[in-house]
Design a protein around this motif. Structure first.
Motif, PDB file in Angstrom:
ATOM      1  N   ALA A 161     135.059  35.424  89.021  1.00  0.00           N
ATOM      2  CA  ALA A 161     136.509  35.376  89.240  1.00  0.00           C
ATOM      3  C   ALA A 161     136.864  34.508  90.436  1.00  0.00           C
ATOM      4  N   ARG A 162     136.122  34.659  91.565  1.00  0.00           N
ATOM      5  CA  ARG A 162     136.405  33.846  92.760  1.00  0.00           C
ATOM      6  C   ARG A 162     136.174  32.365  92.475  1.00  0.00           C
ATOM      7  N   ALA A 163     135.086  32.059  91.761  1.00  0.00           N
ATOM      8  CA  ALA A 163     134.787  30.648  91.476  1.00  0.00           C
ATOM      9  C   ALA A 163     135.837  30.010  90.577  1.00  0.00           C
ATOM     10  N   ALA A 164     136.391  30.811  89.663  1.00  0.00           N
ATOM     11  CA  ALA A 164     137.393  30.274  88.740  1.00  0.00           C
ATOM     12  C   ALA A 164     138.809  30.357  89.292  1.00  0.00           C
ATOM     13  N   GLY A 165     138.966  31.069  90.412  1.00  0.00           N
ATOM     14  CA  GLY A 165     140.298  31.221  90.996  1.00  0.00           C
ATOM     15  C   GLY A 165     141.198  32.128  90.188  1.00  0.00           C
ATOM     16  N   VAL A 166     140.601  33.154  89.583  1.00  0.00           N
ATOM     17  CA  VAL A 166     141.381  34.091  88.767  1.00  0.00           C
ATOM     18  C   VAL A 166     141.009  35.512  89.182  1.00  0.00           C
ATOM     19  N   SER A 167     141.682  36.476  88.582  1.00  0.00           N
ATOM     20  CA  SER A 167     141.378  37.873  88.879  1.00  0.00           C
ATOM     21  C   SER A 167     140.177  38.343  88.051  1.00  0.00           C
ATOM     22  N   ARG A 168     139.614  39.463  88.497  1.00  0.00           N
ATOM     23  CA  ARG A 168     138.508  40.070  87.740  1.00  0.00           C
ATOM     24  C   ARG A 168     138.952  40.430  86.335  1.00  0.00           C
ATOM     25  N   GLN A 169     140.201  40.919  86.197  1.00  0.00           N
ATOM     26  CA  GLN A 169     140.710  41.303  84.879  1.00  0.00           C
ATOM     27  C   GLN A 169     140.817  40.101  83.951  1.00  0.00           C
ATOM     28  N   THR A 170     141.159  38.952  84.523  1.00  0.00           N
ATOM     29  CA  THR A 170     141.255  37.743  83.696  1.00  0.00           C
ATOM     30  C   THR A 170     139.888  37.360  83.153  1.00  0.00           C
TER      31      THR A 170
ATOM     32  N   ASN B   2     136.221  39.475  76.620  1.00  0.00           N
ATOM     33  CA  ASN B   2     136.396  40.477  75.576  1.00  0.00           C
ATOM     34  C   ASN B   2     137.605  40.245  74.675  1.00  0.00           C
ATOM     35  N   ALA B   3     138.615  39.535  75.175  1.00  0.00           N
ATOM     36  CA  ALA B   3     139.809  39.257  74.372  1.00  0.00           C
ATOM     37  C   ALA B   3     140.348  37.877  74.733  1.00  0.00           C
ATOM     38  N   PRO B   4     139.604  36.818  74.401  1.00  0.00           N
ATOM     39  CA  PRO B   4     139.982  35.464  74.843  1.00  0.00           C
ATOM     40  C   PRO B   4     141.337  35.004  74.338  1.00  0.00           C
ATOM     41  N   GLN B   5     141.846  35.618  73.254  1.00  0.00           N
ATOM     42  CA  GLN B   5     143.150  35.232  72.736  1.00  0.00           C
ATOM     43  C   GLN B   5     144.276  35.555  73.717  1.00  0.00           C
ATOM     44  N   ARG B   6     143.982  36.419  74.699  1.00  0.00           N
ATOM     45  CA  ARG B   6     144.997  36.792  75.689  1.00  0.00           C
ATOM     46  C   ARG B   6     145.064  35.807  76.859  1.00  0.00           C
ATOM     47  N   VAL B   7     144.124  34.865  76.934  1.00  0.00           N
ATOM     48  CA  VAL B   7     143.999  33.990  78.099  1.00  0.00           C
ATOM     49  C   VAL B   7     144.432  32.574  77.743  1.00  0.00           C
ATOM     50  N   ARG B   8     145.188  31.930  78.654  1.00  0.00           N
ATOM     51  CA  ARG B   8     145.621  30.555  78.435  1.00  0.00           C
ATOM     52  C   ARG B   8     144.405  29.633  78.320  1.00  0.00           C
ATOM     53  N   PRO B   9     144.491  28.600  77.471  1.00  0.00           N
ATOM     54  CA  PRO B   9     143.337  27.718  77.255  1.00  0.00           C
ATOM     55  C   PRO B   9     142.796  27.084  78.536  1.00  0.00           C
ATOM     56  N   ASP B  10     143.682  26.636  79.450  1.00  0.00           N
ATOM     57  CA  ASP B  10     143.187  26.010  80.666  1.00  0.00           C
ATOM     58  C   ASP B  10     142.464  27.029  81.552  1.00  0.00           C
ATOM     59  N   THR B  11     142.974  28.267  81.591  1.00  0.00           N
ATOM     60  CA  THR B  11     142.301  29.313  82.361  1.00  0.00           C
ATOM     61  C   THR B  11     140.962  29.666  81.727  1.00  0.00           C
ATOM     62  N   LEU B  12     140.948  29.747  80.414  1.00  0.00           N
ATOM     63  CA  LEU B  12     139.711  30.042  79.705  1.00  0.00           C
ATOM     64  C   LEU B  12     138.651  28.984  80.008  1.00  0.00           C
ATOM     65  N   ALA B  13     139.088  27.726  80.086  1.00  0.00           N
ATOM     66  CA  ALA B  13     138.153  26.644  80.383  1.00  0.00           C
ATOM     67  C   ALA B  13     137.581  26.785  81.789  1.00  0.00           C
ATOM     68  N   ARG B  14     138.426  27.197  82.779  1.00  0.00           N
ATOM     69  CA  ARG B  14     137.943  27.366  84.151  1.00  0.00           C
ATOM     70  C   ARG B  14     136.932  28.510  84.229  1.00  0.00           C
ATOM     71  N   VAL B  15     137.209  29.612  83.519  1.00  0.00           N
ATOM     72  CA  VAL B  15     136.278  30.742  83.536  1.00  0.00           C
ATOM     73  C   VAL B  15     134.949  30.340  82.896  1.00  0.00           C
TER      74      VAL B  15
END
Length: 346
Positions: A19-28, A34-47
């Motif tokens: 999460a820290r490396a991607a700049g997102v929350s642990r929940q993201t 577990n539910a990638p359809q809930r995440v924006r494509p650019d955020t998904l790419a960073r994770v």
């Protein structure tokens, strides 16, 4: 280091580090896994990039991020002796891998850890570890017992599952199996058609539901046909020899497995008799490769392992896709393969 190569790990990478490396929350990160359809494509790419960089489950997680599925099915392998493996379950595993591969799936074998206790504690703990690691989309269980503790446990995890063997009343009926009692009834009718009126049965482990069903099917069909039927007191050569020395010795034996049929062969020959329809006819169950190499070759019940595995995989993937499971289990027919041990002509 080449781009895209996971960084060497000095310890277990945590989801918080991703999460820290991607700049997102642990929940993201959790949603991405577990539910990638809930995440924006650019955020998904960073994770996904952070997972690759940190080496956090790089293979399975990256696949999950792309498709939302691991395309891997877990198989809780029965405990076995590598120097004396169960040939039936080895054949089932081969069929399961082929059936999964036909759908683009892999099979992950797992088993309770070396120090895990057998019974209720070991397998549930292994299932929990598999679920926590998010390594599989569903689970295949075999050797299902009455009141099997694994069934209730995997239901509580929410992981899709199927079983080779019947689950009990009140449990999900996600099973595929043969009718063991019906298959043994076919054996009895075969022996009766050869003219045998006194028949014996050799079985073991009657607490195993499939073995209990075979014995019950043998006795019920023998009674229906008016045959004289006896069962060996123990599943060993000495017990079979006792029956052969009796005043109403059986002229044919049905064994609950091919290995038990070997004991019958030995007992028959120890009593100076011959294994053949005119002497003592013998049948087995499972139709393992052993049957073809015995002298005479052994008549045996063949389980449709490829059809069983294909049905299990199809039913499991239906659950993974969110489809409603069938209302009941699926029963497939077994086949009696007649060979020289109970055949009157070539």
């Amino acid at each position: 280091m080449p781009e895209g190569t996971p960084r060497p790990r000095r310890g277990a990478t945590t989801i918080e580090e991703v999460a820290r490396a991607a700049g997102v929350s642990r929940q993201t990160v959790s949603n991405a896994l577990n539910a990638p359809q809930r995440v924006r494509p650019d955020t998904l790419a960073r994770v996904a990039a952070a997972i690759r960089e940190l080496g956090y489950q790089p293979d399975q997680s990256a696949r999950s991020l792309r498709s939302g599925a691991r395309r891997t099915l877990g198989y809780l392998a029965p405990v076995d002796d590598p120097f004396d493996p169960n040939p039936l379950m080895a054949g089932f595993l081969e069929a399961l891998v082929d059936a999964a591969g036909a759908w683009g799936q892999r099979v992950l074998l797992f088993r309770p850890g070396r120090g895990a206790a057998e019974g209720a504690a070991g397998p549930p703990a292994a299932i929990d570890e598999l679920v926590a690691a998010r390594q599989v989309d569903g689970l295949v269980l075999a050797d299902v017992l009455d009141d099997d503790p694994r069934i209730g446990h995997v239901v509580r995890t929410g992981l899709p599952f199927v079983t080779f063997g019947r689950t009990g009343p009140g449990q999900p009926q996600h099973w595929v199996d043969i009718a063991n009692d019906t298959a043994m009834a076919v054996v009895v009718r075969h022996l009766a058609a050869l003219g045998h009126r006194r028949i014996g049965y050799v079985g073991r482990a009657e607490d195993l539901p499939w073995m209990a069903a075979r014995r019950a099917g043998f006795l019920a069909e023998a009674a229906r046909l008016g045959l004289s039927a006896v069962t060996a007191a123990r599943p060993d050569v000495a017990a079979v020899r006792e029956l052969l020395r009796g005043p109403e010795r059986p002229t044919a034996f049905a064994a609950g497995s091919d290995l038990l049929a070997l004991d019958v062969y030995e007992a028959v020959r120890a009593e100076g008799l011959a294994v053949d329809p005119a002497g003592v006819a013998v049948t087995g169950f499972h139709d393992t490769p052993l049957c073809r190499h015995l002298h005479p070759a052994l008549t045996s019940v063949r389980l449709p392992l490829r059809a069983i595995a294909a049905a299990l995989v199809e039913r499991l993937l239906g659950q993974v896709r969110g489809e409603a499971p069938p209302a009941g289990g699926l029963e497939l027919a077994a086949e009696l393969v007649v060979r020289a041990s109970s055949r009157t002509s070539p």
